[in-house]
Structure formats: C-alpha cells, structure tokens
Scaffold this motif. Structure first.
Motif, PDB file in Angstrom:
ATOM      1  N   MET A  18       0.856  -1.178   0.000  1.00  0.00           N
ATOM      2  CA  MET A  18       0.000   0.000   0.000  1.00  0.00           C
ATOM      3  C   MET A  18       0.898   1.236   0.000  1.00  0.00           C
ATOM      4  O   MET A  18       1.956   1.241   0.629  1.00  0.00           O
ATOM      5  CB  MET A  18      -0.956  -0.009   1.200  1.00  0.00           C
ATOM      6  CG  MET A  18      -1.895  -1.215   1.170  1.00  0.00           C
ATOM      7  SD  MET A  18      -3.173  -1.175   2.440  1.00  0.00           S
ATOM      8  CE  MET A  18      -4.381  -0.111   1.634  1.00  0.00           C
ATOM      9  N   GLN A  19       0.475   2.267  -0.723  1.00  0.00           N
ATOM     10  CA  GLN A  19       1.279   3.477  -0.879  1.00  0.00           C
ATOM     11  C   GLN A  19       0.664   4.625  -0.089  1.00  0.00           C
ATOM     12  O   GLN A  19      -0.557   4.829  -0.143  1.00  0.00           O
ATOM     13  CB  GLN A  19       1.342   3.875  -2.358  1.00  0.00           C
ATOM     14  CG  GLN A  19       1.878   2.788  -3.270  1.00  0.00           C
ATOM     15  CD  GLN A  19       3.311   2.409  -2.950  1.00  0.00           C
ATOM     16  OE1 GLN A  19       4.150   3.270  -2.758  1.00  0.00           O
ATOM     17  NE2 GLN A  19       3.574   1.109  -2.876  1.00  0.00           N
ATOM     18  N   LEU A  20       1.503   5.380   0.591  1.00  0.00           N
ATOM     19  CA  LEU A  20       1.034   6.576   1.282  1.00  0.00           C
ATOM     20  C   LEU A  20       0.556   7.568   0.236  1.00  0.00           C
ATOM     21  O   LEU A  20       1.297   7.937  -0.676  1.00  0.00           O
ATOM     22  CB  LEU A  20       2.151   7.187   2.130  1.00  0.00           C
ATOM     23  CG  LEU A  20       1.770   8.437   2.916  1.00  0.00           C
ATOM     24  CD1 LEU A  20       0.667   8.148   3.933  1.00  0.00           C
ATOM     25  CD2 LEU A  20       3.005   9.010   3.619  1.00  0.00           C
ATOM     26  N   GLU A  21      -0.707   7.990   0.350  1.00  0.00           N
ATOM     27  CA  GLU A  21      -1.298   8.893  -0.639  1.00  0.00           C
ATOM     28  C   GLU A  21      -1.519  10.294  -0.091  1.00  0.00           C
ATOM     29  O   GLU A  21      -1.864  11.202  -0.839  1.00  0.00           O
ATOM     30  CB  GLU A  21      -2.641   8.331  -1.114  1.00  0.00           C
ATOM     31  CG  GLU A  21      -2.503   7.021  -1.842  1.00  0.00           C
ATOM     32  CD  GLU A  21      -3.823   6.446  -2.329  1.00  0.00           C
ATOM     33  OE1 GLU A  21      -3.782   5.564  -3.206  1.00  0.00           O
ATOM     34  OE2 GLU A  21      -4.892   6.870  -1.834  1.00  0.00           O
ATOM     35  N   GLU A  53      -5.726  14.480  11.961  1.00  0.00           N
ATOM     36  CA  GLU A  53      -5.328  14.166  10.595  1.00  0.00           C
ATOM     37  C   GLU A  53      -4.654  12.799  10.590  1.00  0.00           C
ATOM     38  O   GLU A  53      -3.744  12.545  11.377  1.00  0.00           O
ATOM     39  CB  GLU A  53      -4.377  15.249  10.078  1.00  0.00           C
ATOM     40  CG  GLU A  53      -4.106  15.139   8.609  1.00  0.00           C
ATOM     41  CD  GLU A  53      -3.242  16.266   8.095  1.00  0.00           C
ATOM     42  OE1 GLU A  53      -3.709  17.007   7.222  1.00  0.00           O
ATOM     43  OE2 GLU A  53      -2.103  16.408   8.583  1.00  0.00           O
ATOM     44  N   LEU A  54      -5.117  11.924   9.712  1.00  0.00           N
ATOM     45  CA  LEU A  54      -4.619  10.551   9.630  1.00  0.00           C
ATOM     46  C   LEU A  54      -3.863  10.325   8.329  1.00  0.00           C
ATOM     47  O   LEU A  54      -4.165  10.949   7.315  1.00  0.00           O
ATOM     48  CB  LEU A  54      -5.803   9.572   9.686  1.00  0.00           C
ATOM     49  CG  LEU A  54      -6.720   9.678  10.897  1.00  0.00           C
ATOM     50  CD1 LEU A  54      -7.979   8.856  10.684  1.00  0.00           C
ATOM     51  CD2 LEU A  54      -5.991   9.251  12.156  1.00  0.00           C
ATOM     52  N   LYS A  55      -2.896   9.415   8.364  1.00  0.00           N
ATOM     53  CA  LYS A  55      -2.231   8.981   7.134  1.00  0.00           C
ATOM     54  C   LYS A  55      -3.208   8.124   6.340  1.00  0.00           C
ATOM     55  O   LYS A  55      -3.935   7.307   6.918  1.00  0.00           O
ATOM     56  CB  LYS A  55      -1.009   8.117   7.469  1.00  0.00           C
ATOM     57  CG  LYS A  55       0.153   8.843   8.071  1.00  0.00           C
ATOM     58  CD  LYS A  55       1.153   7.794   8.535  1.00  0.00           C
ATOM     59  CE  LYS A  55       2.569   8.151   8.247  1.00  0.00           C
ATOM     60  NZ  LYS A  55       3.494   7.093   8.729  1.00  0.00           N
ATOM     61  N   LYS A  56      -3.204   8.296   5.024  1.00  0.00           N
ATOM     62  CA  LYS A  56      -4.067   7.496   4.158  1.00  0.00           C
ATOM     63  C   LYS A  56      -3.203   6.763   3.134  1.00  0.00           C
ATOM     64  O   LYS A  56      -2.432   7.377   2.417  1.00  0.00           O
ATOM     65  CB  LYS A  56      -5.082   8.382   3.433  1.00  0.00           C
ATOM     66  CG  LYS A  56      -5.991   7.606   2.494  1.00  0.00           C
ATOM     67  CD  LYS A  56      -6.924   8.555   1.766  1.00  0.00           C
ATOM     68  CE  LYS A  56      -7.608   7.851   0.621  1.00  0.00           C
ATOM     69  NZ  LYS A  56      -8.252   8.818  -0.277  1.00  0.00           N
ATOM     70  N   TYR A  57      -3.357   5.446   3.123  1.00  0.00           N
ATOM     71  CA  TYR A  57      -2.661   4.585   2.186  1.00  0.00           C
ATOM     72  C   TYR A  57      -3.669   4.029   1.179  1.00  0.00           C
ATOM     73  O   TYR A  57      -4.859   3.928   1.492  1.00  0.00           O
ATOM     74  CB  TYR A  57      -2.017   3.405   2.922  1.00  0.00           C
ATOM     75  CG  TYR A  57      -0.844   3.776   3.782  1.00  0.00           C
ATOM     76  CD1 TYR A  57       0.456   3.602   3.326  1.00  0.00           C
ATOM     77  CD2 TYR A  57      -1.018   4.315   5.053  1.00  0.00           C
ATOM     78  CE1 TYR A  57       1.552   3.948   4.114  1.00  0.00           C
ATOM     79  CE2 TYR A  57       0.060   4.658   5.852  1.00  0.00           C
ATOM     80  CZ  TYR A  57       1.338   4.464   5.378  1.00  0.00           C
ATOM     81  OH  TYR A  57       2.422   4.815   6.154  1.00  0.00           O
ATOM     82  N   GLY A  58      -3.204   3.657   0.001  1.00  0.00           N
ATOM     83  CA  GLY A  58      -4.093   3.080  -0.989  1.00  0.00           C
ATOM     84  C   GLY A  58      -3.442   1.964  -1.790  1.00  0.00           C
ATOM     85  O   GLY A  58      -2.209   1.894  -1.887  1.00  0.00           O
ATOM     86  N   LEU A  59      -4.291   1.101  -2.315  1.00  0.00           N
ATOM     87  CA  LEU A  59      -3.850  -0.012  -3.148  1.00  0.00           C
ATOM     88  C   LEU A  59      -4.927  -0.289  -4.183  1.00  0.00           C
ATOM     89  O   LEU A  59      -6.084  -0.508  -3.841  1.00  0.00           O
ATOM     90  CB  LEU A  59      -3.611  -1.271  -2.300  1.00  0.00           C
ATOM     91  CG  LEU A  59      -3.191  -2.544  -3.045  1.00  0.00           C
ATOM     92  CD1 LEU A  59      -1.810  -2.385  -3.669  1.00  0.00           C
ATOM     93  CD2 LEU A  59      -3.214  -3.735  -2.101  1.00  0.00           C
TER      94      LEU A  59
END
Length: 168
Positions: free
Chosen positions: A146-149, A160-166
């Motif tokens: 998953m990549q940090l977006e 504020e939260l980190k958001k990852y995506g795949l």
C-alpha cells in the motif's frame, strides 16, 4: 462462519458469543491509543458493539471486521477486515491484534488474506488509515504494497490521519 483462512489463521464472522474477547481487545492500550475509546466497559457494551458495528456492516455491505483466530487452538487473537466508513470514498482495511500476539506475523497474514478477499469479491481499490505516530501499522501497510497517498480527517474528528491506498 468462516470467511477465509491462511496457513495459521481463520477469519470468521464475529458472533455475540465473542463479547468477552471484544471487550478485552477494545480496551487494550494499543486499541485505545491508535483507534480510540469505544466506551466498551461491559459484556453488554461489547454485545452492542458486535451488533452495531461488524454485524450491521455484514448486513449492509456484505463484509466487515472478522474475528481472527489461530487454527491450532481456536484462540481469538484479533480483528481484521473491510470497513466502509463515512468520510472515505473507498473501502478500507482495518486490523488489531492482542498485544500478546503481536510481532508474530499474524497481522500481516490476516491483512494479506483480507486484501485477497477484497479482490475476490470485486473490490478494485482498498485504502487504509492510521494515526501519524502508529509506526507498526504504517510499516505493515507498506509491506502489503500500500502506498502513502496523503492525509485525511474523518467527519466528526479533528485528527489528521495517514491514508494509504492499493489498486487491484
């Protein structure tokens, strides 16, 4: 009911009879720090959580958080699954493992199986959110490719939260 499995784990629907475990997990220091206090103090609170969160999501979405248990002894060790939450366009993956069972590869194994399940049921994209200071979850998400977006703040929250995506 079993949803999926790995070599060491079974992911299954959460049942009301799991209330004692849910109460324990949701009051672990890591859950409270990184996910938040859900106010689960009694078995009845835990039963309400089970019915209003995972069971309600199974009915509404066809997926949700699954109880993660070891095959060898059927011991419940955590939750892992797919969540459709307000404030995120995409389905996200969530996971939590009891502190006694962390650093043994269980979270990765359960999360990998959950991503495979998402792909199998036709979900094209999964995201994940984590607090900025939750290094172990960030490392696990990166290990899952998953990549940090960027960053996101959910409705009715200020953090504020980190958001990852795949994408599949």
């Amino acid at each position: 009911m079993k949803v999926t499995e790995t070599s060491r784990l079974v992911l299954r629907l959460v049942e009301e009879t799991d209330a004692g475990f849910i109460m324990k997990l949701l009051n672990e220091p890591g859950w409270l720090q990184y996910i938040g206090d859900k106010g689960i103090r009694t078995i009845d609170d835990a039963k309400g959580y089970i019915m209003n969160v995972p069971r309600a999501m199974y009915e509404r979405e066809g997926f949700g958080l699954y109880l993660t248990e070891r095959k060898e002894d059927h011991a419940p060790i955590g939750l892992c699954g797919l969540i459709k939450r307000e404030g995120l366009e995409d389905v996200d993956i969530g996971f939590a493992i009891l502190s006694d069972h962390q650093s043994q590869g269980y979270a990765y194994e359960a999360a990998r199986a959950t991503l495979d399940l998402a792909k199998d049921i036709g979900i094209k994209r999964v995201v994940a959110i984590t607090t900025k200071d939750n290094e172990s979850s960030s490392k696990l998400l990166e290990k899952l490719d998953m990549q940090l977006e960027g960053y996101v703040t959910l409705p009715n929250d200020t953090e504020e939260l980190k958001k990852y995506g795949l994408n599949f």
